[in-house]
Design an enzyme around this catalytic site. Structure first.
Site, short mmCIF file in Angstrom:
data_model
loop_
_atom_site.label_atom_id
_atom_site.label_comp_id
_atom_site.label_asym_id
_atom_site.label_seq_id
_atom_site.Cartn_x
_atom_site.Cartn_y
_atom_site.Cartn_z
N ASN A 63 81.64 15.03 38.37
CA ASN A 63 80.40 15.11 37.62
C ASN A 63 80.66 16.36 36.80
O ASN A 63 80.78 17.23 36.97
CB ASN A 63 79.25 15.50 38.66
CG ASN A 63 78.02 15.89 37.84
OD1 ASN A 63 77.97 15.67 36.65
ND2 ASN A 63 77.16 16.46 38.39
N TRP A 64 81.06 15.90 35.54
CA TRP A 64 81.21 16.81 34.39
C TRP A 64 80.04 17.75 34.03
O TRP A 64 80.22 18.73 33.14
CB TRP A 64 82.11 16.09 33.19
CG TRP A 64 83.34 15.51 33.56
CD1 TRP A 64 83.99 15.45 34.71
CD2 TRP A 64 84.14 14.93 32.48
NE1 TRP A 64 85.11 15.11 34.55
CE2 TRP A 64 85.58 14.53 33.24
CE3 TRP A 64 84.28 14.59 31.28
CZ2 TRP A 64 86.49 13.84 32.88
CZ3 TRP A 64 85.29 14.19 30.65
CH2 TRP A 64 86.56 13.74 31.50
N LYS A 65 78.87 17.23 33.94
CA LYS A 65 77.60 18.00 33.60
C LYS A 65 77.92 18.18 32.34
O LYS A 65 78.49 17.13 31.62
CB LYS A 65 77.63 19.24 34.41
CG LYS A 65 77.64 19.02 35.88
CD LYS A 65 77.40 20.37 36.78
CE LYS A 65 77.24 19.92 38.22
NZ LYS A 65 76.92 20.91 38.94
N HIS A 72 70.14 14.15 40.79
CA HIS A 72 70.83 15.41 40.94
C HIS A 72 69.93 16.81 41.12
O HIS A 72 68.98 16.63 40.22
CB HIS A 72 71.94 15.54 39.77
CG HIS A 72 72.75 16.64 40.18
ND1 HIS A 72 72.48 18.12 39.99
CD2 HIS A 72 73.94 16.64 40.48
CE1 HIS A 72 73.50 18.79 40.30
NE2 HIS A 72 74.43 17.99 40.73
N GLU A 130 70.02 19.23 39.77
CA GLU A 130 69.70 20.17 38.22
C GLU A 130 68.61 19.30 37.38
O GLU A 130 67.83 19.80 36.92
CB GLU A 130 71.24 20.14 37.65
CG GLU A 130 71.96 21.34 38.42
CD GLU A 130 73.30 21.08 38.22
OE1 GLU A 130 73.85 20.35 37.30
OE2 GLU A 130 73.90 21.71 38.94
N GLU A 180 74.16 17.17 48.87
CA GLU A 180 74.54 18.30 48.03
C GLU A 180 73.25 19.35 48.22
O GLU A 180 72.32 19.46 47.45
CB GLU A 180 74.42 18.13 46.48
CG GLU A 180 75.48 16.95 46.10
CD GLU A 180 75.89 17.09 44.51
OE1 GLU A 180 77.25 17.32 44.26
OE2 GLU A 180 74.88 17.34 43.69
N GLY A 231 78.08 24.89 42.76
CA GLY A 231 78.58 25.89 41.77
C GLY A 231 78.60 27.41 42.45
O GLY A 231 78.71 28.38 41.47
N SER A 264 80.47 22.66 45.51
CA SER A 264 81.96 23.69 45.71
C SER A 264 82.94 22.97 46.28
O SER A 264 83.56 23.66 47.02
CB SER A 264 81.40 25.19 46.33
OG SER A 264 80.59 25.78 45.45
N GLY A 278 81.76 18.81 41.03
CA GLY A 278 81.40 19.32 39.69
C GLY A 278 82.53 20.16 39.11
O GLY A 278 83.27 19.76 38.52
N GLY A 279 82.23 21.42 39.09
CA GLY A 279 83.36 22.53 38.44
C GLY A 279 84.70 21.99 38.57
O GLY A 279 85.49 22.07 37.55
P1 PGA Z 1 80.09 21.98 42.14
O1 PGA Z 1 79.02 20.70 41.77
O2 PGA Z 1 81.23 21.17 42.70
O3 PGA Z 1 80.38 22.52 40.80
O4 PGA Z 1 79.43 22.78 43.02
C1 PGA Z 1 78.59 19.93 42.35
C2 PGA Z 1 77.51 19.02 41.84
O5 PGA Z 1 76.75 19.59 40.98
O6 PGA Z 1 77.71 17.97 41.73
#
Ligand code: PGA
Length: 257
Positions: free
Chosen positions: A12-14, A100, A102, A170, A176, A216, A237-238
């Site tokens: 997930n590149w956001k 998600h 976010e 999640e 993050g 993470s 994500g990251g």
């Molecule tokens: P993260 O994000 O790996 O940066 O913690 C995961 C996500 O939000 O899907």
């Protein structure tokens, strides 16, 4: 993990990346994947919507799936700035992330909205990746299981099956932050999710539904999570912004055989 659930490593590149670097990242992933004989895991990338068309072309002929990070519940209409599931399918997506945290938090998305988005994704022949997870406060209040169970029961469309839906657990406090739950807690939550799915989508579907862990995930901890019996992949994500880290995470699926 039972063999019937092929693990999925999803990036997930956001809201990150411009076209040139992103294309290079995808090309590196395509090349790296072509070097492994891989029937073990699936790979999905979910770039920002601006890059879906370009990446759809660049992954043609590879084994990579393309996903979006969100969709609108309606298939078309007067929704300025939004993108429908049908449009995502049209541009080459096979998956879409819905719910998600976010989006739940920053866009006030309720379970009802997630339900509508997931329904619309499934109607457009996309696989809906439905995210659930508790906040730090909910965890501290001992509400983790209740929160997840209510998210599940209110967000899953009745016609969802293991073929058109994936769950991602999640914990919000792990996203993050570099902080993760321990593997026993992750296994406990995933097994609770699977057990609960039996009552929503039948036990055969529950056994075949993939449940991803996200929050993470990094090359250094991926194996620990991916080797748990009810963890069927990762939503990254990251670490998915670095192709070598993303591939190192995916390679943990090869080790677990
Ligand atoms: P993260 O994000 O790996 O940066 O913690 C995961 C996500 O939000 O899907």
């Amino acid at each position: 993990m039972a063999e019937l659930r092929r693990p999925l490593i999803a990036g997930n590149w956001k809201m990150n990346g411009l076209r040139q670097d992103s294309l290079l990242r995808v090309e590196n992933i395509v090349t790296a994947l072509s070097k492994i004989s891989n029937s073990t895991f699936e790979t999905l990338i979910c770039p920002p919507a601006t890059m879906l068309g370009m990446i759809s072309s660049s992954i043609k002929g590879s084994e990579i799936f393309l996903g979006a990070q969100d969709c609108h519940p309606a298939s078309s209409g007067a929704y300025t700035g939004d993108i429908s599931a049908e449009m995502l399918a049209d541009i080459g997506c096979s998956h879409v992330i819905v719910g998600h945290s976010e989006r739940r938090l920053a866009h006030s998305e309720t379970n009802k909205i997630i339900f509508e988005k997931a329904s619309s994704a499934i109607a457009a022949n996309l696989i809906a990746i439905i995210c659930v997870g508790e906040s730090a406060d909910q965890k501290a209040d001992g509400q983790t299981k209740n929160v997840i169970l209510s998210q599940l029961s209110a967000s899953l469309p009745p016609h969802s099956t293991s073929a058109n839906m994936i769950i991602a657990y999640e914990p919000i406090w792990a996203i993050g932050t570099g902080v993760t739950p321990n593997k026993y807690d992750v296994q406990e939550i995933h097994s609770m999710i699977r057990e609960n799915l039996s009552g929503i989508v039948s036990s055969a579907n529950a056994n075949q539904t993939r449940i991803l862990y996200g929050g993470s995930v990094k090359p250094s901890n991926a194996y620990e999570f991916l080797s748990l019996p009810d963890v069927d992949g990762a939503l990254v994500g990251g670490a998915s912004l670095n192709w070598e880290d993303f591939m190192a995470i995916a390679a943990c699926c090869l080790d677990r055989e």
